[in-house]
Write a protein that holds these residues in place. Sequence first.
Motif, PDB file in Angstrom:
ATOM      1  N   GLN A 208      -4.898  12.309   4.209  1.00  0.00           N
ATOM      2  CA  GLN A 208      -4.726  11.593   2.940  1.00  0.00           C
ATOM      3  C   GLN A 208      -6.075  11.111   2.413  1.00  0.00           C
ATOM      4  N   LEU A 209      -6.914  10.622   3.322  1.00  0.00           N
ATOM      5  CA  LEU A 209      -8.204  10.056   2.905  1.00  0.00           C
ATOM      6  C   LEU A 209      -9.128  11.121   2.318  1.00  0.00           C
ATOM      7  N   THR A 210      -8.992  12.347   2.804  1.00  0.00           N
ATOM      8  CA  THR A 210      -9.882  13.399   2.313  1.00  0.00           C
ATOM      9  C   THR A 210      -9.286  14.139   1.120  1.00  0.00           C
ATOM     10  N   SER A 211      -8.075  13.763   0.709  1.00  0.00           N
ATOM     11  CA  SER A 211      -7.448  14.457  -0.417  1.00  0.00           C
ATOM     12  C   SER A 211      -7.779  13.787  -1.748  1.00  0.00           C
ATOM     13  N   VAL A 212      -8.431  12.639  -1.699  1.00  0.00           N
ATOM     14  CA  VAL A 212      -8.815  11.940  -2.933  1.00  0.00           C
ATOM     15  C   VAL A 212     -10.263  11.464  -2.790  1.00  0.00           C
TER      16      VAL A 212
ATOM     17  N   GLN B 265      -8.429   8.395 -10.267  1.00  0.00           N
ATOM     18  CA  GLN B 265      -7.121   7.800 -10.554  1.00  0.00           C
ATOM     19  C   GLN B 265      -6.101   8.495  -9.667  1.00  0.00           C
ATOM     20  N   VAL B 266      -5.278   7.693  -9.014  1.00  0.00           N
ATOM     21  CA  VAL B 266      -4.310   8.285  -8.084  1.00  0.00           C
ATOM     22  C   VAL B 266      -2.925   7.701  -8.304  1.00  0.00           C
ATOM     23  N   GLU B 267      -1.929   8.464  -7.877  1.00  0.00           N
ATOM     24  CA  GLU B 267      -0.577   7.926  -7.752  1.00  0.00           C
ATOM     25  C   GLU B 267      -0.229   8.018  -6.282  1.00  0.00           C
ATOM     26  N   PHE B 268       0.496   7.028  -5.796  1.00  0.00           N
ATOM     27  CA  PHE B 268       0.763   7.030  -4.363  1.00  0.00           C
ATOM     28  C   PHE B 268       2.047   6.284  -4.047  1.00  0.00           C
ATOM     29  N   GLU B 269       2.598   6.637  -2.896  1.00  0.00           N
ATOM     30  CA  GLU B 269       3.739   5.920  -2.339  1.00  0.00           C
ATOM     31  C   GLU B 269       3.262   5.271  -1.067  1.00  0.00           C
ATOM     32  N   PHE B 270       3.795   4.122  -0.769  1.00  0.00           N
ATOM     33  CA  PHE B 270       3.378   3.447   0.448  1.00  0.00           C
ATOM     34  C   PHE B 270       4.519   2.640   1.029  1.00  0.00           C
ATOM     35  N   GLU B 271       4.369   2.361   2.301  1.00  0.00           N
ATOM     36  CA  GLU B 271       5.349   1.539   3.010  1.00  0.00           C
ATOM     37  C   GLU B 271       4.693   0.202   3.279  1.00  0.00           C
ATOM     38  N   SER B 272       5.349  -0.852   2.909  1.00  0.00           N
ATOM     39  CA  SER B 272       4.752  -2.173   3.013  1.00  0.00           C
ATOM     40  C   SER B 272       5.558  -3.080   3.926  1.00  0.00           C
ATOM     41  N   ARG B 273       4.866  -3.732   4.828  1.00  0.00           N
ATOM     42  CA  ARG B 273       5.452  -4.835   5.608  1.00  0.00           C
ATOM     43  C   ARG B 273       4.638  -6.067   5.243  1.00  0.00           C
ATOM     44  N   GLY B 274       5.142  -6.844   4.353  1.00  0.00           N
ATOM     45  CA  GLY B 274       4.322  -7.937   3.830  1.00  0.00           C
ATOM     46  C   GLY B 274       3.112  -7.343   3.139  1.00  0.00           C
ATOM     47  N   MET B 275       1.927  -7.785   3.521  1.00  0.00           N
ATOM     48  CA  MET B 275       0.716  -7.244   2.921  1.00  0.00           C
ATOM     49  C   MET B 275       0.121  -6.118   3.757  1.00  0.00           C
ATOM     50  N   ASP B 276       0.836  -5.693   4.787  1.00  0.00           N
ATOM     51  CA  ASP B 276       0.371  -4.606   5.638  1.00  0.00           C
ATOM     52  C   ASP B 276       0.957  -3.303   5.097  1.00  0.00           C
ATOM     53  N   ALA B 277       0.141  -2.550   4.400  1.00  0.00           N
ATOM     54  CA  ALA B 277       0.656  -1.390   3.677  1.00  0.00           C
ATOM     55  C   ALA B 277       0.053  -0.093   4.197  1.00  0.00           C
ATOM     56  N   THR B 278       0.910   0.918   4.308  1.00  0.00           N
ATOM     57  CA  THR B 278       0.480   2.222   4.794  1.00  0.00           C
ATOM     58  C   THR B 278       0.857   3.289   3.771  1.00  0.00           C
ATOM     59  N   ILE B 279      -0.113   4.123   3.418  1.00  0.00           N
ATOM     60  CA  ILE B 279       0.130   5.194   2.463  1.00  0.00           C
ATOM     61  C   ILE B 279       1.103   6.212   3.045  1.00  0.00           C
ATOM     62  N   ALA B 280       2.125   6.571   2.259  1.00  0.00           N
ATOM     63  CA  ALA B 280       3.042   7.628   2.676  1.00  0.00           C
ATOM     64  C   ALA B 280       2.666   8.939   1.999  1.00  0.00           C
ATOM     65  N   ARG B 281       2.186   8.857   0.770  1.00  0.00           N
ATOM     66  CA  ARG B 281       1.810  10.049   0.005  1.00  0.00           C
ATOM     67  C   ARG B 281       0.816   9.604  -1.048  1.00  0.00           C
ATOM     68  N   ILE B 282      -0.195  10.405  -1.270  1.00  0.00           N
ATOM     69  CA  ILE B 282      -1.181  10.050  -2.302  1.00  0.00           C
ATOM     70  C   ILE B 282      -1.707  11.324  -2.927  1.00  0.00           C
ATOM     71  N   SER B 283      -1.891  11.307  -4.242  1.00  0.00           N
ATOM     72  CA  SER B 283      -2.445  12.484  -4.899  1.00  0.00           C
ATOM     73  C   SER B 283      -3.165  12.050  -6.161  1.00  0.00           C
ATOM     74  N   PRO B 284      -4.152  12.832  -6.588  1.00  0.00           N
ATOM     75  CA  PRO B 284      -4.880  12.517  -7.804  1.00  0.00           C
ATOM     76  C   PRO B 284      -3.941  12.503  -9.001  1.00  0.00           C
ATOM     77  N   LEU B 285      -4.157  11.591  -9.906  1.00  0.00           N
ATOM     78  CA  LEU B 285      -3.337  11.488 -11.123  1.00  0.00           C
ATOM     79  C   LEU B 285      -3.967  12.389 -12.180  1.00  0.00           C
ATOM     80  N   LYS B 286      -3.143  13.265 -12.770  1.00  0.00           N
ATOM     81  CA  LYS B 286      -3.720  14.197 -13.733  1.00  0.00           C
ATOM     82  C   LYS B 286      -3.261  13.876 -15.131  1.00  0.00           C
TER      83      LYS B 286
END
Length: 133
Positions: free
Chosen positions: A103-107, A112-133
Amino acid sequence: MKLQTALFAAVLLSGCSQQPSTAENKGNGSPDGMQTAASETNQVDDGAATAEPQVAPASTTASATGTVKSIDLASGKIVIAHAPVDRLKWPAMTMGFKASPEQLTSVQPGQQVEFEFESRGMDATIARISPLK
Ligand SMILES: [Cu+2]
């Protein structure tokens, strides 16, 4: 008969390692390297958890858009200035998300990106990320 003997020997050999969980890991590039990276990530998780009281909020999946501010492959983090996230009642802010090397090397920073993430409080993990076109 010879083929069956060979297969049987292979099964015995693989059984000797007795680490079936290793086979479930994604990617077979270098198992040793992968295991080291995984255990380091776990240690980082423990450290981050001490920042907040021992309440384990349920995880919530949300999506957002934002601008990549920085990427840190070594620590597996990406900092994104994201737009408000209604679902989590988050205002717009700049914060770090955990992310995989893929994920880190894909942007790139500044993108500008759009992404989905899983959040536990303020502890957030990217589930999907891609450049915004
Ligand atoms: Cu945020």
